[in-house]
Write a protein that holds these residues in place. Sequence first.
Motif, PDB file in Angstrom:
ATOM      1  N   SER A 239       0.837  -1.193   0.000  1.00  0.00           N
ATOM      2  CA  SER A 239       0.000   0.000   0.000  1.00  0.00           C
ATOM      3  C   SER A 239       0.882   1.256   0.000  1.00  0.00           C
ATOM      4  N   TYR A 240       1.202   1.744  -1.185  1.00  0.00           N
ATOM      5  CA  TYR A 240       2.091   2.904  -1.300  1.00  0.00           C
ATOM      6  C   TYR A 240       1.429   4.179  -0.773  1.00  0.00           C
ATOM      7  N   ASP A 241       2.262   5.127  -0.377  1.00  0.00           N
ATOM      8  CA  ASP A 241       1.792   6.457   0.003  1.00  0.00           C
ATOM      9  C   ASP A 241       2.087   7.481  -1.083  1.00  0.00           C
ATOM     10  N   THR A 242       2.518   7.040  -2.245  1.00  0.00           N
ATOM     11  CA  THR A 242       2.850   7.919  -3.362  1.00  0.00           C
ATOM     12  C   THR A 242       1.973   7.548  -4.559  1.00  0.00           C
ATOM     13  N   PRO A 243       1.761   8.491  -5.523  1.00  0.00           N
ATOM     14  CA  PRO A 243       2.333   9.835  -5.633  1.00  0.00           C
ATOM     15  C   PRO A 243       1.562  10.923  -4.870  1.00  0.00           C
ATOM     16  N   HIS A 244       0.784  10.524  -3.887  1.00  0.00           N
ATOM     17  CA  HIS A 244       0.002  11.462  -3.077  1.00  0.00           C
ATOM     18  C   HIS A 244       0.882  12.379  -2.237  1.00  0.00           C
ATOM     19  N   ALA A 245       0.287  13.497  -1.852  1.00  0.00           N
ATOM     20  CA  ALA A 245       0.789  14.394  -0.803  1.00  0.00           C
ATOM     21  C   ALA A 245       2.106  15.052  -1.186  1.00  0.00           C
ATOM     22  N   SER A 246       3.058  15.083  -0.277  1.00  0.00           N
ATOM     23  CA  SER A 246       4.319  15.801  -0.526  1.00  0.00           C
ATOM     24  C   SER A 246       4.974  15.254  -1.793  1.00  0.00           C
ATOM     25  N   ILE A 247       5.084  16.084  -2.792  1.00  0.00           N
ATOM     26  CA  ILE A 247       5.697  15.585  -4.031  1.00  0.00           C
ATOM     27  C   ILE A 247       7.220  15.725  -3.899  1.00  0.00           C
ATOM     28  N   GLN A 248       7.768  14.702  -3.265  1.00  0.00           N
ATOM     29  CA  GLN A 248       9.195  14.697  -2.965  1.00  0.00           C
ATOM     30  C   GLN A 248       9.953  13.833  -3.969  1.00  0.00           C
ATOM     31  N   TYR A 249      11.143  14.261  -4.280  1.00  0.00           N
ATOM     32  CA  TYR A 249      12.016  13.480  -5.147  1.00  0.00           C
ATOM     33  C   TYR A 249      12.569  12.270  -4.383  1.00  0.00           C
ATOM     34  N   PRO A 250      12.929  11.190  -5.099  1.00  0.00           N
ATOM     35  CA  PRO A 250      13.712  10.116  -4.479  1.00  0.00           C
ATOM     36  C   PRO A 250      15.094  10.625  -4.077  1.00  0.00           C
ATOM     37  N   SER A 251      15.825   9.794  -3.371  1.00  0.00           N
ATOM     38  CA  SER A 251      17.138  10.209  -2.848  1.00  0.00           C
ATOM     39  C   SER A 251      18.304   9.735  -3.710  1.00  0.00           C
ATOM     40  N   ALA A 252      18.022   8.979  -4.771  1.00  0.00           N
ATOM     41  CA  ALA A 252      19.123   8.450  -5.584  1.00  0.00           C
ATOM     42  C   ALA A 252      18.562   7.946  -6.907  1.00  0.00           C
ATOM     43  N   PRO A 253      19.398   7.803  -7.938  1.00  0.00           N
ATOM     44  CA  PRO A 253      18.938   7.166  -9.176  1.00  0.00           C
ATOM     45  C   PRO A 253      18.488   5.741  -8.898  1.00  0.00           C
ATOM     46  N   TYR A 254      17.723   5.183  -9.820  1.00  0.00           N
ATOM     47  CA  TYR A 254      17.294   3.803  -9.609  1.00  0.00           C
ATOM     48  C   TYR A 254      18.499   2.882  -9.765  1.00  0.00           C
ATOM     49  N   PRO A 255      18.695   1.956  -8.830  1.00  0.00           N
ATOM     50  CA  PRO A 255      19.862   1.063  -8.913  1.00  0.00           C
ATOM     51  C   PRO A 255      19.820   0.207 -10.178  1.00  0.00           C
ATOM     52  N   GLU A 256      20.974  -0.190 -10.634  1.00  0.00           N
ATOM     53  CA  GLU A 256      21.049  -1.021 -11.835  1.00  0.00           C
ATOM     54  C   GLU A 256      20.400  -2.374 -11.594  1.00  0.00           C
ATOM     55  N   GLY A 257      19.854  -2.913 -12.667  1.00  0.00           N
ATOM     56  CA  GLY A 257      19.253  -4.235 -12.600  1.00  0.00           C
ATOM     57  C   GLY A 257      17.907  -4.218 -11.893  1.00  0.00           C
ATOM     58  N   ASN A 275      19.329   0.246  -0.147  1.00  0.00           N
ATOM     59  CA  ASN A 275      20.517   0.633  -0.916  1.00  0.00           C
ATOM     60  C   ASN A 275      20.351   1.929  -1.695  1.00  0.00           C
ATOM     61  N   THR A 276      19.251   2.655  -1.485  1.00  0.00           N
ATOM     62  CA  THR A 276      19.097   3.950  -2.165  1.00  0.00           C
ATOM     63  C   THR A 276      19.138   5.112  -1.185  1.00  0.00           C
ATOM     64  N   VAL A 277      19.710   4.901  -0.008  1.00  0.00           N
ATOM     65  CA  VAL A 277      19.861   5.990   0.953  1.00  0.00           C
ATOM     66  C   VAL A 277      20.807   7.044   0.364  1.00  0.00           C
ATOM     67  N   GLY A 278      20.381   8.289   0.473  1.00  0.00           N
ATOM     68  CA  GLY A 278      21.205   9.379  -0.050  1.00  0.00           C
ATOM     69  C   GLY A 278      20.627  10.708   0.373  1.00  0.00           C
ATOM     70  N   PRO A 279      21.059  11.788  -0.245  1.00  0.00           N
ATOM     71  CA  PRO A 279      20.509  13.107   0.095  1.00  0.00           C
ATOM     72  C   PRO A 279      19.010  13.141  -0.202  1.00  0.00           C
ATOM     73  N   ILE A 280      18.220  13.475   0.800  1.00  0.00           N
ATOM     74  CA  ILE A 280      16.778  13.406   0.606  1.00  0.00           C
ATOM     75  C   ILE A 280      16.328  14.421  -0.436  1.00  0.00           C
ATOM     76  N   ASP A 281      15.242  14.033  -1.161  1.00  0.00           N
ATOM     77  CA  ASP A 281      14.547  14.959  -2.057  1.00  0.00           C
ATOM     78  C   ASP A 281      15.490  15.545  -3.095  1.00  0.00           C
ATOM     79  N   SER A 282      16.277  14.684  -3.745  1.00  0.00           N
ATOM     80  CA  SER A 282      17.366  15.217  -4.585  1.00  0.00           C
ATOM     81  C   SER A 282      17.387  14.722  -6.026  1.00  0.00           C
ATOM     82  N   TYR A 283      16.782  13.575  -6.327  1.00  0.00           N
ATOM     83  CA  TYR A 283      16.988  12.961  -7.642  1.00  0.00           C
ATOM     84  C   TYR A 283      15.845  13.296  -8.597  1.00  0.00           C
ATOM     85  N   LYS A 284      16.185  13.989  -9.680  1.00  0.00           N
ATOM     86  CA  LYS A 284      15.245  14.281 -10.749  1.00  0.00           C
ATOM     87  C   LYS A 284      15.444  13.268 -11.875  1.00  0.00           C
ATOM     88  N   HIS A 285      14.367  12.686 -12.360  1.00  0.00           N
ATOM     89  CA  HIS A 285      14.539  11.746 -13.462  1.00  0.00           C
ATOM     90  C   HIS A 285      15.029  12.493 -14.699  1.00  0.00           C
TER      91      HIS A 285
END
Length: 684
Positions: A239-257, A275-285
């Motif tokens: 049960s995801y909480d997205t894309p609702h509410a705070s439109i926040q960026y992910p913290s990292a690019p999508y991992p390979e594979g 494994n995608t921990v990083g600077p919050i609200d930072s990754y733009k596709h």
Amino acid sequence: MRSRHLLCLFVGLMVWSNSLAPTPANAADSASQPNILFVLYDDLGWGDLGCYYQNESKHDRTHQTPHWDAMAAEGLQMRNHYCPAPVCAPSRASLLTGVHQGHASIRDNQFDKALPDVPTVASVLKSVGYTTALVGKYGLQGEGNSAENWPAYPTKRGFDEFFGYVRHRDGHNHYPADKWPIANGDAHANPVELWHNDDEISSQLKGCYTADLFTAKTKRFLVEHQSQSADDPFFVFLSYDTPHASIQYPSAPYPEGKGVNGGVQWLGETERMINTVGPIDSYKHPDYANQGWTDAEVRFATSVRRLDDLMGDLLQTLRDLELEENTLVVFSSDNGPHSESYIQNVNYAPTSFQSYGPFDGMKRDCYEGGIRVPTVAWWPGKIAAGIDQSPSQFHDWLTTFADLAGANVPARADGVSLVPTLLQKGQQATPTTYVEYFNGGKTPNYEDYEPSRRGARRGQMQAIFMDGYKGVRHNIQSHADPFEIYDVAKDPGEANNLAGTSPEMEKLQQRMHDRVLQLRSANATAERPYDGEPIPADESLNADAPMVVNYCPTKTSIVSRLDPAQSTKVDIEGLDLADAVRSAGQGNARVQTVLNVAKTGRYELRLKATGDAVLRVHDAALIDTTGHDKTDASVEVTLEAGTHPVDMIVRLAGNDSVPALELNELPDAPKKSRKPAKQKRKSK
């Protein structure tokens, strides 16, 4: 003073000897029970799916969903699937308990209200051997502040494991452990609580973006279940909480594979849980970062693309574990698209990508854009690729999953099994597709909406599907208010109101008015303008029709629908009632009869029974003692003079006294007209 007007139904009529009843079938063995992964997105619009709308859109901004599109190309696209209400709490409650909003205890905007202690999708599947897990957003826990004292915590409603947000508002933040400096207030800026079973663990989740976190946890569950409990089926509600509410960026690019050895991974380390921990609200596709869009638009498109990548990751995990041929995957959304960013001085609207598709309406509207939700069912080798255009709704999933799992369907469930549609086997029963909801706001003033509904007050809303048409009304003042009637197959934008355009539409208008009173019951916490209206009689019924009685000896802990293959029709003539009940043993008994009402008025229906019981007049569940162990339950209801079908199922415990149903006339019967007011035709 009340006087008995009519009727005493005896459940003891149902059986004369348990020895004459058929031997109940066992639940399906685990080898034939499919695993079930139900994925629910939060505020994902019908028009946000590439293959539904974005890929063909002529709008100046579009986004892509390649993994959903690939899944849809292999599965069944359920293009006319509806949520129960156009906001999250009632939708999730109806999904979990298998009842539409005319019978739900959580209605309108009742966020964080306790899910009642009744059979849920999870408890029904758990009863036949499923391991059950809820990962993600909940919001149905009731008052409290911990897993111990929340009355309806997920592990108290059939889930073996829970990992996610308990409170509704916590699900607005997609970084549970981190402060978000650009938020529009403390409620969205500060860290929130995230729970795993009995423990609050948000302090361990620094830098974790919840869409990644919930997917990594689900992948971890799949891997561990396959290694430790491969012989047992599972049900996972992601049960995801997205894309609702705070439109926040992910913290990292999508991992390979993707899959077991790629994509997002669960690491289980404090402050590096995934494994995608990083600077919050930072990754733009990168596909969207340099399009000249607003930051809010890049944020929204990036979050949707992230969910698409995560679905591809989940499906590859099933393939890697060789589970795909025995796992049904369904994804849907809890309601139409939203219009918020929760960022200081930043606005977002679903007009950016026309997330509502070719429809009018959004979240909190009962027009198509608010209630028609993107839905795909995928099961390689079982579900053929295709498109289904028939209406269905969230409450059908409980019945469907119980059918697939060989579980008993609770008598209180409103849904039908969609297995014939999914597997193309047998005759599909027609689902009841019904919506009711209240909101004090207005439909937005978007230029691509029909002029007459731009800025229109919502108020009390209702929608019903009958005979291939949709009836909908907003800002209801009384039951006499007419439905707008649309052929949404030909007119998805609901531009051509057919109400009053022909004698056939006049008749359909009256049938819609009658039907909505015959399939729902009033709820004191969500009052409606039509609550006190007389339930219309059905004059096609034979007032002298004999009572029909069936009995099934299946021993269940809940009052259940009777399996026709395992039930016995009982010859009730000449029975000694008390002896019949005592000899029946455990099981479920069903009585169907016709109630004759002499005059329109208020009545008390009183049921005296020692076991759980569900009693319907027409399709309105007027008495439901599930989970209450009541011996004396009553309801006040207004009935129109004439004949009414009664359908009652009671669970017998083997030592019951003779249950009885009484109808007592009450004073001061109201006299109200049900004739709907005429409405002018509205054309484009």
